[in-house]
Design a protein around this motif. Sequence first.
Motif, PDB file in Angstrom:
ATOM      1  N   ARG B  23       0.829  -1.211   0.000  1.00 23.89           N
ATOM      2  CA  ARG B  23       0.000   0.000   0.000  1.00 23.89           C
ATOM      3  C   ARG B  23       0.861   1.257   0.000  1.00 23.89           C
ATOM      4  N   ILE B  24       1.938   1.230   0.781  1.00 18.44           N
ATOM      5  CA  ILE B  24       2.834   2.392   0.817  1.00 18.44           C
ATOM      6  C   ILE B  24       3.441   2.620  -0.568  1.00 18.44           C
ATOM      7  N   ALA B  25       3.882   1.534  -1.211  1.00 17.91           N
ATOM      8  CA  ALA B  25       4.488   1.657  -2.547  1.00 17.91           C
ATOM      9  C   ALA B  25       3.480   2.237  -3.544  1.00 17.91           C
ATOM     10  N   LEU B  26       2.253   1.766  -3.484  1.00 16.72           N
ATOM     11  CA  LEU B  26       1.209   2.286  -4.382  1.00 16.72           C
ATOM     12  C   LEU B  26       0.963   3.763  -4.108  1.00 16.72           C
ATOM     13  N   ASN B  27       0.981   4.137  -2.841  1.00 17.98           N
ATOM     14  CA  ASN B  27       0.782   5.543  -2.482  1.00 17.98           C
ATOM     15  C   ASN B  27       1.921   6.418  -2.980  1.00 17.98           C
ATOM     16  N   ILE B  28       3.146   5.940  -2.848  1.00 14.30           N
ATOM     17  CA  ILE B  28       4.304   6.709  -3.323  1.00 14.30           C
ATOM     18  C   ILE B  28       4.149   7.041  -4.798  1.00 14.30           C
ATOM     19  N   LYS B  29       3.591   6.082  -5.532  1.00 16.08           N
ATOM     20  CA  LYS B  29       3.428   6.263  -6.974  1.00 16.08           C
ATOM     21  C   LYS B  29       2.064   6.836  -7.360  1.00 16.08           C
ATOM     22  N   CYS B  68       2.738 -11.772  -6.492  1.00 13.81           N
ATOM     23  CA  CYS B  68       2.738 -12.189  -5.078  1.00 13.81           C
ATOM     24  C   CYS B  68       4.079 -11.906  -4.421  1.00 13.81           C
ATOM     25  N   GLU B  69       4.056 -11.928  -3.093  1.00  8.21           N
ATOM     26  CA  GLU B  69       5.233 -11.659  -2.237  1.00  8.21           C
ATOM     27  C   GLU B  69       5.482 -10.152  -2.150  1.00  8.21           C
ATOM     28  N   SER B  70       5.408  -9.622  -0.924  1.00 13.16           N
ATOM     29  CA  SER B  70       5.374  -8.159  -0.734  1.00 13.16           C
ATOM     30  C   SER B  70       6.542  -7.420  -1.375  1.00 13.16           C
ATOM     31  N   LEU B  71       7.761  -7.903  -1.190  1.00 10.55           N
ATOM     32  CA  LEU B  71       8.901  -7.145  -1.731  1.00 10.55           C
ATOM     33  C   LEU B  71       8.989  -7.284  -3.251  1.00 10.55           C
ATOM     34  N   ILE B  72       8.473  -8.383  -3.782  1.00 12.70           N
ATOM     35  CA  ILE B  72       8.408  -8.536  -5.237  1.00 12.70           C
ATOM     36  C   ILE B  72       7.362  -7.558  -5.785  1.00 12.70           C
ATOM     37  N   ILE B  73       6.250  -7.426  -5.066  1.00 12.64           N
ATOM     38  CA  ILE B  73       5.214  -6.461  -5.450  1.00 12.64           C
ATOM     39  C   ILE B  73       5.779  -5.045  -5.441  1.00 12.64           C
ATOM     40  N   VAL B  74       6.510  -4.689  -4.394  1.00  8.95           N
ATOM     41  CA  VAL B  74       7.073  -3.334  -4.294  1.00  8.95           C
ATOM     42  C   VAL B  74       8.005  -3.051  -5.478  1.00  8.95           C
ATOM     43  N   GLN B  75       8.845  -4.019  -5.817  1.00 11.21           N
ATOM     44  CA  GLN B  75       9.749  -3.821  -6.957  1.00 11.21           C
ATOM     45  C   GLN B  75       8.968  -3.707  -8.257  1.00 11.21           C
ATOM     46  N   TYR B  76       7.920  -4.513  -8.393  1.00 10.83           N
ATOM     47  CA  TYR B  76       7.072  -4.453  -9.582  1.00 10.83           C
ATOM     48  C   TYR B  76       6.468  -3.050  -9.726  1.00 10.83           C
ATOM     49  N   ILE B  77       5.925  -2.536  -8.631  1.00 10.03           N
ATOM     50  CA  ILE B  77       5.326  -1.193  -8.641  1.00 10.03           C
ATOM     51  C   ILE B  77       6.362  -0.163  -9.082  1.00 10.03           C
ATOM     52  N   ASP B  78       7.563  -0.298  -8.547  1.00  7.94           N
ATOM     53  CA  ASP B  78       8.636   0.650  -8.892  1.00  7.94           C
ATOM     54  C   ASP B  78       8.996   0.567 -10.368  1.00  7.94           C
ATOM     55  N   GLU B  79       8.931  -0.646 -10.924  1.00  7.55           N
ATOM     56  CA  GLU B  79       9.368  -0.853 -12.312  1.00  7.55           C
ATOM     57  C   GLU B  79       8.283  -0.512 -13.327  1.00  7.55           C
ATOM     58  N   VAL B  80       7.025  -0.564 -12.911  1.00  5.39           N
ATOM     59  CA  VAL B  80       5.928  -0.250 -13.835  1.00  5.39           C
ATOM     60  C   VAL B  80       5.640   1.247 -13.859  1.00  5.39           C
ATOM     61  N   TRP B  81       5.421   1.827 -12.670  1.00  3.06           N
ATOM     62  CA  TRP B  81       5.047   3.239 -12.599  1.00  3.06           C
ATOM     63  C   TRP B  81       6.298   4.088 -12.440  1.00  3.06           C
ATOM     64  N   THR B  82       7.047   4.167 -13.533  1.00  2.33           N
ATOM     65  CA  THR B  82       8.347   4.835 -13.463  1.00  2.33           C
ATOM     66  C   THR B  82       8.242   6.354 -13.516  1.00  2.33           C
ATOM     67  N   SER B  83       7.185   6.853 -14.118  1.00  2.79           N
ATOM     68  CA  SER B  83       7.151   8.305 -14.282  1.00  2.79           C
ATOM     69  C   SER B  83       6.308   9.028 -13.238  1.00  2.79           C
ATOM     70  N   SER B  84       5.739   8.303 -12.273  1.00  2.00           N
ATOM     71  CA  SER B  84       5.020   9.018 -11.215  1.00  2.00           C
ATOM     72  C   SER B  84       5.692   8.768  -9.875  1.00  2.00           C
ATOM     73  N   GLY B  85       5.957   9.819  -9.159  1.00  2.00           N
ATOM     74  CA  GLY B  85       6.555   9.672  -7.843  1.00  2.00           C
ATOM     75  C   GLY B  85       8.036   9.334  -7.927  1.00  2.00           C
ATOM     76  N   PRO B  86       8.736   9.462  -6.811  1.00  2.00           N
ATOM     77  CA  PRO B  86      10.167   9.160  -6.807  1.00  2.00           C
ATOM     78  C   PRO B  86      10.414   7.664  -6.955  1.00  2.00           C
ATOM     79  N   SER B  87      11.638   7.289  -7.329  1.00  2.00           N
ATOM     80  CA  SER B  87      12.024   5.883  -7.404  1.00  2.00           C
ATOM     81  C   SER B  87      12.034   5.274  -6.016  1.00  2.00           C
TER      82      SER B  87
END
Lengths: 229, 230
Positions: B23-29, B68-87
């Motif tokens: 949820r935090i990762a989604l919010n960041i982005k 699945c898997e929280s840290l894999i999800i966080v990395q996925y979010i970071d890699e998909v939504w590259t242009s919104s929010g900080p890395s």
Amino acid sequence: MDKQSEVVVFGTWASPYCTRVTLALKLKGIPYQYVEEDLTNKSELLIQYNPVHKKVPVLVHEGKPIAESLVILEYIDEFWNNCPKLLPEDPYERAKVRFWANFYDQKIAPATLSLIKCKGKERERAIADCEELMKVFEEGLERDYQGKSPFFEGENISYLGIVVGSGSCNYQAFNEAVAVTFDAEKHAAFVSWVEDLKAHPLMKEMLPPHDKLVAKIRHKFSLSPEPQA
Amino acid sequence: MASGGGDVKLIGAWPSPFVLRARIALNIKSVGYEFLQEQLGTKSELLLKSNPVHKKIPVLIHGGRPICESLIIVQYIDEVWTSSGPSILPSDPYDRAIARFWAAYIDDKWFPTFSSIPKLQEQEAKVAAVQQVYEGLLLLEEAFIKCSKGKSFFGGDHIGFLDIALGGFLGWMRVTEKMFNLKVLDESKTPNLCKWAESFAANNAVKDVLPETEKLIEFAKIRFKPPSAD
């Protein structure tokens, strides 16, 4: 600076986690210096470079250490972002390989280790656990890769080939040392992927020799050559 | 890339530290998503279908595909939504490796010890576990000093991967402090982590999703009623 000394790998020849790292470096064509550790007498350098876990493998690049094999693999792929790539480009495909690497390390590898250490009734239970996990693993990989080998990306060994193959390709040595009958027919797909991977020249080069590995596993886990029932 | 509200679903539950990470990762982005809450004690059809291997939360479903898997999800979010929010991951490969190393340490070593505390019956075992938790936090305090380079977060100016990895457990650290009457984050031992915890909890991406300690305590009393269920 001598290019040879830019990358140093601390490892042990029998460890699949170390094979992961040297395999990845070879695949990418990155020259490195290899330091064989004696884990019963760890070097000062190893402890200095990995004070938290004091384990191999450790990659030292330009004097900076990185520990944990999967962390090292991602670093190798990101720093030397030449081809062949270790991980897929697509984020969803990356999530998939990370998922299965994680499953292998968190479930398959520990269950296999338990099996080595068990005797008698406990061993039967351990074998059943391994069987169950292998079933989930194989079915999951078949589903996610539509029946194709997850261990290859075209001609090249893939990330899962490196992560899983480094351990699984030694299955015959493992079976012999631990005296288990791994029913290859129950896992025909998985075995065929492993056999294809074993035939790749790079795997042949990097895998530990069979007999030496059998002796090492027996010695490490105090298994007699002919275990009692 | 515009955040697709209908396109993104998260299967989870509000008390879970692993769900919190996602949820935090989604919010960041600034990604809008539908939060599908699981009920304690049951697993929905969708969860079982989306995560047949582990049958666990969180599961991110993006465009119909599960991750699945929280840290894999966080990395996925970071890699998909590259242009919104900080890395979320640092940009330098070595810094990324350090962040991943400590995140793995937290999940493989620190968390199992931390989560064992309420389940341990004998006082001696409890004390030993608490001691191990402190030792881990001391290591993380050192890591914080190195990674933050004088800024508020492991990630520097912004919340990053390691902040999320550790911060997911902040609510439960506070619960442990209240329920067992001890300090988990102790100013005398880990002053930087104490300050970090305040900054983290107050951050925009965190404050609306971090569970309130009192609510978590109520939940814990139900969840961890002896005899301990898994």
